[in-house]
Design a protein around this motif. Structure first.
Motif, PDB file in Angstrom:
ATOM      1  N   TRP A  84       0.856  -1.211   0.063  1.00 12.49           N
ATOM      2  CA  TRP A  84      -0.098   0.157  -0.029  1.00 12.49           C
ATOM      3  C   TRP A  84       0.978   1.010  -0.064  1.00 12.49           C
ATOM      4  N   PHE A  85       1.939   1.373   0.770  1.00 14.51           N
ATOM      5  CA  PHE A  85       2.642   2.282   0.765  1.00 14.51           C
ATOM      6  C   PHE A  85       3.624   2.566  -0.518  1.00 14.51           C
ATOM      7  N   PHE A  86       4.067   1.349  -1.326  1.00 11.21           N
ATOM      8  CA  PHE A  86       4.435   1.497  -2.572  1.00 11.21           C
ATOM      9  C   PHE A  86       3.766   2.122  -3.589  1.00 11.21           C
ATOM     10  N   ARG A  87       2.288   1.665  -3.364  1.00  9.15           N
ATOM     11  CA  ARG A  87       1.241   2.084  -4.497  1.00  9.15           C
ATOM     12  C   ARG A  87       0.780   3.788  -4.142  1.00  9.15           C
ATOM     13  N   GLY A  88       0.931   3.983  -2.907  1.00 16.02           N
ATOM     14  CA  GLY A  88       0.761   5.511  -2.695  1.00 16.02           C
ATOM     15  C   GLY A  88       1.975   6.345  -3.082  1.00 16.02           C
ATOM     16  N   ILE A  89       3.225   6.108  -3.045  1.00 18.51           N
ATOM     17  CA  ILE A  89       4.148   6.642  -3.789  1.00 18.51           C
ATOM     18  C   ILE A  89       4.104   6.725  -5.416  1.00 18.51           C
ATOM     19  N   GLN A  90       3.701   5.656  -5.916  1.00 16.52           N
ATOM     20  CA  GLN A  90       3.540   5.627  -7.379  1.00 16.52           C
ATOM     21  C   GLN A  90       2.519   6.709  -7.820  1.00 16.52           C
ATOM     22  N   PHE A  91       1.198   6.721  -6.826  1.00 13.62           N
ATOM     23  CA  PHE A  91       0.028   7.437  -7.164  1.00 13.62           C
ATOM     24  C   PHE A  91       0.484   9.178  -7.039  1.00 13.62           C
ATOM     25  N   CYS A  92       1.513   9.314  -6.051  1.00 10.47           N
ATOM     26  CA  CYS A  92       1.886  10.785  -5.935  1.00 10.47           C
ATOM     27  C   CYS A  92       2.673  11.091  -7.126  1.00 10.47           C
ATOM     28  N   CYS A  93       3.494  10.223  -7.397  1.00 10.47           N
ATOM     29  CA  CYS A  93       4.300  10.741  -8.820  1.00 10.47           C
ATOM     30  C   CYS A  93       3.780  10.847  -9.852  1.00 10.47           C
ATOM     31  N   SER A  94       2.704  10.005 -10.080  1.00 14.56           N
ATOM     32  CA  SER A  94       1.991   9.926 -11.164  1.00 14.56           C
ATOM     33  C   SER A  94       0.975  11.119 -11.371  1.00 14.56           C
ATOM     34  N   ALA A  95       0.367  11.619 -10.297  1.00 19.41           N
ATOM     35  CA  ALA A  95      -0.392  12.747  -9.729  1.00 19.41           C
ATOM     36  C   ALA A  95       0.356  14.076 -10.203  1.00 19.41           C
ATOM     37  N   LEU A  96       1.560  14.185  -9.586  1.00 20.89           N
ATOM     38  CA  LEU A  96       2.310  15.355  -9.726  1.00 20.89           C
ATOM     39  C   LEU A  96       2.663  15.654 -11.298  1.00 20.89           C
ATOM     40  N   ILE A  97       3.308  14.313 -12.085  1.00 17.54           N
ATOM     41  CA  ILE A  97       3.616  14.482 -13.540  1.00 17.54           C
ATOM     42  C   ILE A  97       2.258  15.091 -14.276  1.00 17.54           C
ATOM     43  N   LEU A  98       1.155  14.539 -13.819  1.00  9.15           N
ATOM     44  CA  LEU A  98      -0.226  14.609 -14.664  1.00  9.15           C
ATOM     45  C   LEU A  98      -0.628  16.107 -14.430  1.00  9.15           C
TER      46      LEU A  98
END
Length: 264
Positions: free
Chosen positions: A14-28
């Motif tokens: 869940w922590f890994f997915r959360g980091i991935q979400f934050c990275c993707s959201a920032l680029i988006l």
């Protein structure tokens, strides 16, 4: 112990997915700003900016679904296989994102290359804000988080394998409905597995009643009036007999013959 390990692995994923979400959201968010600015100023939109926008948008959707479904589908072989394939695809996708934002690897001084074109860092884009330096710094942020996303997509793909193994271990050794909430293998195949399950159920079930005595297991008994008498005389002593010689107190081997009709 197994349940705690499974919960800990889910929490890490869940922590890994959360980091991935934050990275993707920032680029988006940053590339949405780039596209909106380019469109409003009627400037040429580079194809690679659309590609980065699409990859980051799909990344946000995938990571959100991963966060929501992690509690109930983590460790399932089919869903984990799909997750591993998608993680590998996103590793390749964010490698492309990092390559597309390589202009942000510079110090953002002098001549810079941005989605708005090439220009001096201090110049305004189309005589309006932002400057080329600010856009370059935004690209630097996109480059950094894309590298972070790549690393965590690798971690999550590896962790999916661990989750599958952990789930199989829990199903194999229980407790679970498959093995009646007891420890041991959840399912056994073949004749020996059926025999072992039956044997375990017979010996561990507290509700199983003892078997009744069958007629062929009963020994004959005699009342006091008709006590059984041996057909042949036997020797006896104070301490017992061996069928032939009696041993009285004196230690001498004197045999005493049992009289006919003797009852004991």
């Amino acid at each position: 112990m197994g349940a705690k390990a499974g919960f800990a692995l889910k929490l890490v994923q869940w922590f890994f997915r959360g980091i991935q979400f934050c990275c993707s959201a920032l680029i988006l968010a940053l590339f949405s700003y780039f596209l909106a600015t380019l469109t409003s100023r009627h400037l040429t939109i580079p194809t690679w900016t659309r590609a980065v926008e699409g990859i980051s948008g799909v990344g946000v959707l995938y990571t959100v679904l991963g966060l929501l479904l992690l509690c109930c589908l983590a460790g399932h072989p089919f869903t984990s296989f799909i997750a591993i394939v998608l993680d590998i695809c996103f590793i390749g996708g964010y490698i492309y994102v990092a390559s597309a934002n390589r202009g942000g690897a510079s110090s953002c001084t002098g001549q810079v290359d941005t989605p708005f074109g090439t220009g001096e860092a201090s110049d305004l884009i189309d005589n309006k804000h932002p400057t080329y330096r600010q856009v370059c710094q935004m690209q630097t942020a996109c480059l950094a988080v894309s590298i972070v996303a790549i690393i965590f997509f690798v971690f999550s793909a590896l962790l999916e394998v661990v989750l599958v193994r952990q789930r199989r271990k829990e199903q194999r050794f229980g407790p679970s409905p498959a093995n009646n909430y007891t420890s041991g293998y959840a399912k056994r195949r073949g004749l020996f597995g059926l025999f072992r399950r039956k044997q375990t159920a017979d010996t561990t079930d507290p509700n199983v009643l003892p078997e009744h005595t069958h007629p062929d297991q009963m020994r004959p008994s005699y009342n006091t009036e008709t006590t059984a008498v041996g057909p042949e005389p036997t020797t006896y002593s104070k301490y017992g007999y061996d069928g032939q010689t009696a041993y009285p107190e004196t230690g001498t081997a004197t045999a005493h013959t049992q009289p006919a009709g003797y009852r004991y």
